[in-house]
Write an enzyme that holds these catalytic residues in place. Structure first.
Site, PDB file in Angstrom:
ATOM      1  N   ALA A  53     -15.037  -1.618   1.189  1.00 64.30           N
ATOM      2  CA  ALA A  53     -13.783  -1.013   1.639  1.00 64.30           C
ATOM      3  C   ALA A  53     -13.379   0.158   0.745  1.00 64.30           C
ATOM      4  CB  ALA A  53     -12.691  -2.071   1.673  1.00 64.30           C
ATOM      5  N   HIS A  54     -12.286   0.805   1.109  1.00 63.15           N
ATOM      6  CA  HIS A  54     -11.872   2.024   0.391  1.00 63.15           C
ATOM      7  C   HIS A  54     -11.515   1.745  -1.065  1.00 63.15           C
ATOM      8  CE1 HIS A  54      -7.712   1.488   2.592  1.00 63.15           C
ATOM      9  NE2 HIS A  54      -8.031   0.428   1.903  1.00 63.15           N
ATOM     10  N   ASN A  55     -11.937   2.710  -1.892  1.00 61.26           N
ATOM     11  CA  ASN A  55     -11.596   2.718  -3.320  1.00 61.26           C
ATOM     12  C   ASN A  55     -12.271   1.634  -4.150  1.00 61.26           C
ATOM     13  OD1 ASN A  55      -8.825   3.795  -1.801  1.00 61.26           O
ATOM     14  ND2 ASN A  55      -9.571   5.027  -3.499  1.00 61.26           N
TER      15      ASN A  55
ATOM     16  N   GLN B 228      -7.015   8.786   5.535  1.00 61.25           N
ATOM     17  CA  GLN B 228      -7.920   8.464   4.432  1.00 61.25           C
ATOM     18  C   GLN B 228      -8.608   9.759   3.997  1.00 61.25           C
ATOM     19  OE1 GLN B 228      -8.266   4.876   3.446  1.00 61.25           O
ATOM     20  NE2 GLN B 228      -6.348   5.032   4.591  1.00 61.25           N
TER      21      GLN B 228
END
Lengths: 333, 333, 333
Positions: free
Chosen positions: C235-237, C194
């Site tokens: 969470a990511h993005n 990541q």
């Protein structure tokens, strides 16, 4: 990096110009010159044909459609995962113990391990080769951290708990907290001393602020290859089978046993003392109140509705057993 | 340990051989020679008759069925809880302030208290006798920790907050964070300074990564004997009555008042500004949107279904108010 | 403090005695002499007439009903928020770097910033004017903390992540953890490195033990003026638009985009890869499985019922598609 060097590391072959330079990963749609992308199936063929990437990880069957150089592979997404560590290497800190860390003289720290600023390693703890204990972390007495496992800053691994090799634990995770074991008594709740451990296998990921309680008597067990997202709560004596993946905000109550290769969606809640079979897939936000004996996909989340419609729905659900009776009466008349 | 010595500590009597050695707790089914187990009712009589334990905590009525020595007691489970601390004593750290801790010169730390590595005790904080502040912990200005209370590593007790005697706070818990108080304004959300405290009574357990916000003006109150599991969120100005037990992942919004002796199942969500009566029991994963005025057991979780059946159910629920109308029409025809 | 001095700071005017002393905020009902309170609408007119407060923040239309001195304002609640910082000033620590902190020689810390005990500021990190890094905090390599932003004790801001000006981050928050990105492979889950960042704008509040994952490739974005309560998982993005407010225990899965000026109730769960329009309001404990394209209020929580009634309801819901068929059959007969 030259594409053929990358392919070499992956033990795969290049179609097209192996001298192509790649230095970054990107998605099919956002890739630019110098980027490596991937495509998993013919479903994305239009995006593939129009990608501006310099190279693509691609299955054999789609090679002819690639407008750029390609590395041919059976599992492009897994190859992409490998490339993410080659093109963007991990910033592993230098080995050694920070002068500001507190390492007990009876702890065992391998010379290749790294202990960060203000980290505590208590008596009889064992930190194996190339392990990293991040800043402000805590590794309790007799706890063990396997080779190549990395604890990011501010992780707690409590006394006697263990994590295997090649693990990764995000910040704020607590492994080995004392679980919720109390007996009612005439003077209120009487705590039961939680004396089991947490045992975590190899290649396990533990997310940020996830909590895993130690066993009451026996251990809480997380098998090899399990991946746990952020803010998961795992109560005492839970067992989780190999390669099971659990998304964020899931809660698992005490003594529940979860099989191998399960996929548990975010925010699921699983009651205690039940068993979930191997290969079960749970939709996000499901509530699981009974054992699941067959693999398959399950769900229980409610439909989202505009609030005025929701109010009527909510009222109707509250009276659904009455509605059933009315239908039965109609059927009899 | 000899069984009669253990019985003596519990002020109970032995049936059978008081010279029996016991050195470990175990469940009826897993117990081996040397283990002490317990049985609460005749429901487990077969397991009792077949246990391999050396001794059992048992109610009077079942003594004749015990295949081993016994300690007779009215509440075997509560006695078991007591024994868990006698047979497996807590590893309390030695008194004193770690040389690596930062204790403000205007803080008051009792000589019998223990302050761990890299713990911070700010100005005017008070740490009472036999209290333990774990490594990397933070006790803010004017905060107070009562006698025999133990904060595990990495706990935050913010300025002016208090916890009473014989408490236990698991790692990662945050007591006294600033709650979610914001006024809308033409320039966006305007924060309201949160100036109340968190006041926690005696014999309170706070789970790992649980958060308790300080009051906006008045205090957030956790009464004596409350037990809180992991990852619970308690918003500003919540009041929780004596001996209430709350399982993991519960969220309680601001200013809600919860009575005494409640049992709140895991992952329940309770909205703000409501009141819950004494003695309410909530099934896991319930949503509570209104006050509950009568004690009793309540639930709201949805049934888990295989996903194809779930899709039809989900669709039908979305149209339930229409179904109600159709039934009404049939009844009228 | 004299009322006219306070009004002067707010650029507002006093009705009644400007010499009135006020030194504390309180609600209409609990206010005593010396207290300042507020009233937003005629709905509270009886409480207003009976308040014992010394002064009130009040809209023009209600001035005649105030039994005490008043500051006239268009938005009494926003004015109250401002007063909370004037009457109860923030206890900002003194500028400077604690002798026990670990600040890398290649980090840049403004002389007016404050770095607390045992805080770590890694290489190339930048801490701007009047920023505060609380005790036991961690600011990673190349991370940036904007002017006047305060990280309470035990916050982690990971490598390369950024937070803007005038932010406030509560204890235990983790910003920049590695998200849940794994590719299935024949040897189990293969982690995807990541490498994106978390970028947080100005005037953002992050609650206690909230976690925000860094982007996989691109960044996770939190816009200006967003307020996040405790124990939220992002969470990511994920992208969150300006001035959106999110209450405690919400989970937002990867790559979801949330609009501006949304209000998301506590414990909502939002799946990944969807979009939520500007101005959406979600009731507490809703599950969102599809994009929401129109602003408005939505809900999905289930009604709470006494458990015996709940069991029948639960059973009826499990068979609702069968009930629909029975009604259809009746309609046809």
């Amino acid at each position: 990096m030259k594409l053929h060097d990358l392919a070499h590391q992956l033990a795969l072959t290049v179609e097209g110009d192996g001298q192509t330079d790649v230095h970054r990963l990107a998605s099919l749609n956002t890739a630019q010159a110098g980027d490596l992308t991937f495509v998993v199936s013919a479903k994305y063929i239009n995006a593939l044909r129009n990608t501006k990437a310099s190279a693509v990880l691609i299955p054999e069957a789609l090679v002819a459609d690639a407008p750029c150089a390609a590395i041919v592979c059976a599992s492009p997404y897994a190859a992409y995962a490998q490339c993410s560590w080659i093109l963007h290497p991990d910033s592993t800190p230098a080995p050694g113990i920070s002068t500001s860390a507190s390492v007990h003289k009876e702890a065992t720290v391998h010379p290749t391990a790294c202990i960060g600023d203000f980290a505590v390693v208590a008596a009889h703890a064992v930190i194996k080769e190339h392990a990293v204990i991040g800043a402000n972390g805590y590794v309790g007495e007799h706890a063990r951290v396997g080779a190549h496992t990395r604890l990011m800053p501010s992780v707690v691994l409590a006394d006697h708990c263990e994590i295997g090799e090649h693990g990764r634990v995000q910040s704020g995770a607590v492994i080995g907290s004392e679980g919720f074991g109390f007996a009612p008594s005439s003077e209120g709740w009487q705590a039961i001393h939680q004396v089991g451990r947490v045992k975590i296998g190899n290649r396990v990921h533990v997310g940020a602020n996830t909590t895993i309680d130690r066993g009451a008597l026996d251990d809480t067990d997380i098998a090899d290859g399990v991946i746990l997202d952020n803010q998961i709560q795992i109560a005492h004596n839970v067992k989780i089978g190999e390669n099971t993946a659990i998304a964020g905000c899931v809660g698992i109550a005490g003594s529940t046993v979860i099989g191998r290769n399960c996929q548990i969606g975010g925010a699921c809640n699983i009651v205690g003392h039940i068993a979930i079979a191997d290969g079960v897939v749970l939709n996000a936000a499901s509530t699981i109140t009974q054992s699941i004996v067959e693999s398959g996909r399950y769900g229980s989340a409610m439909p989202l509705l505009p609030v005025s419609k929701w109010r009527r729905t909510y009222a109707a659900i509250s009276r659904i057993d009455e509605l059933v009776k009315r239908v039965r009466k109609l059927e009899r008349s």
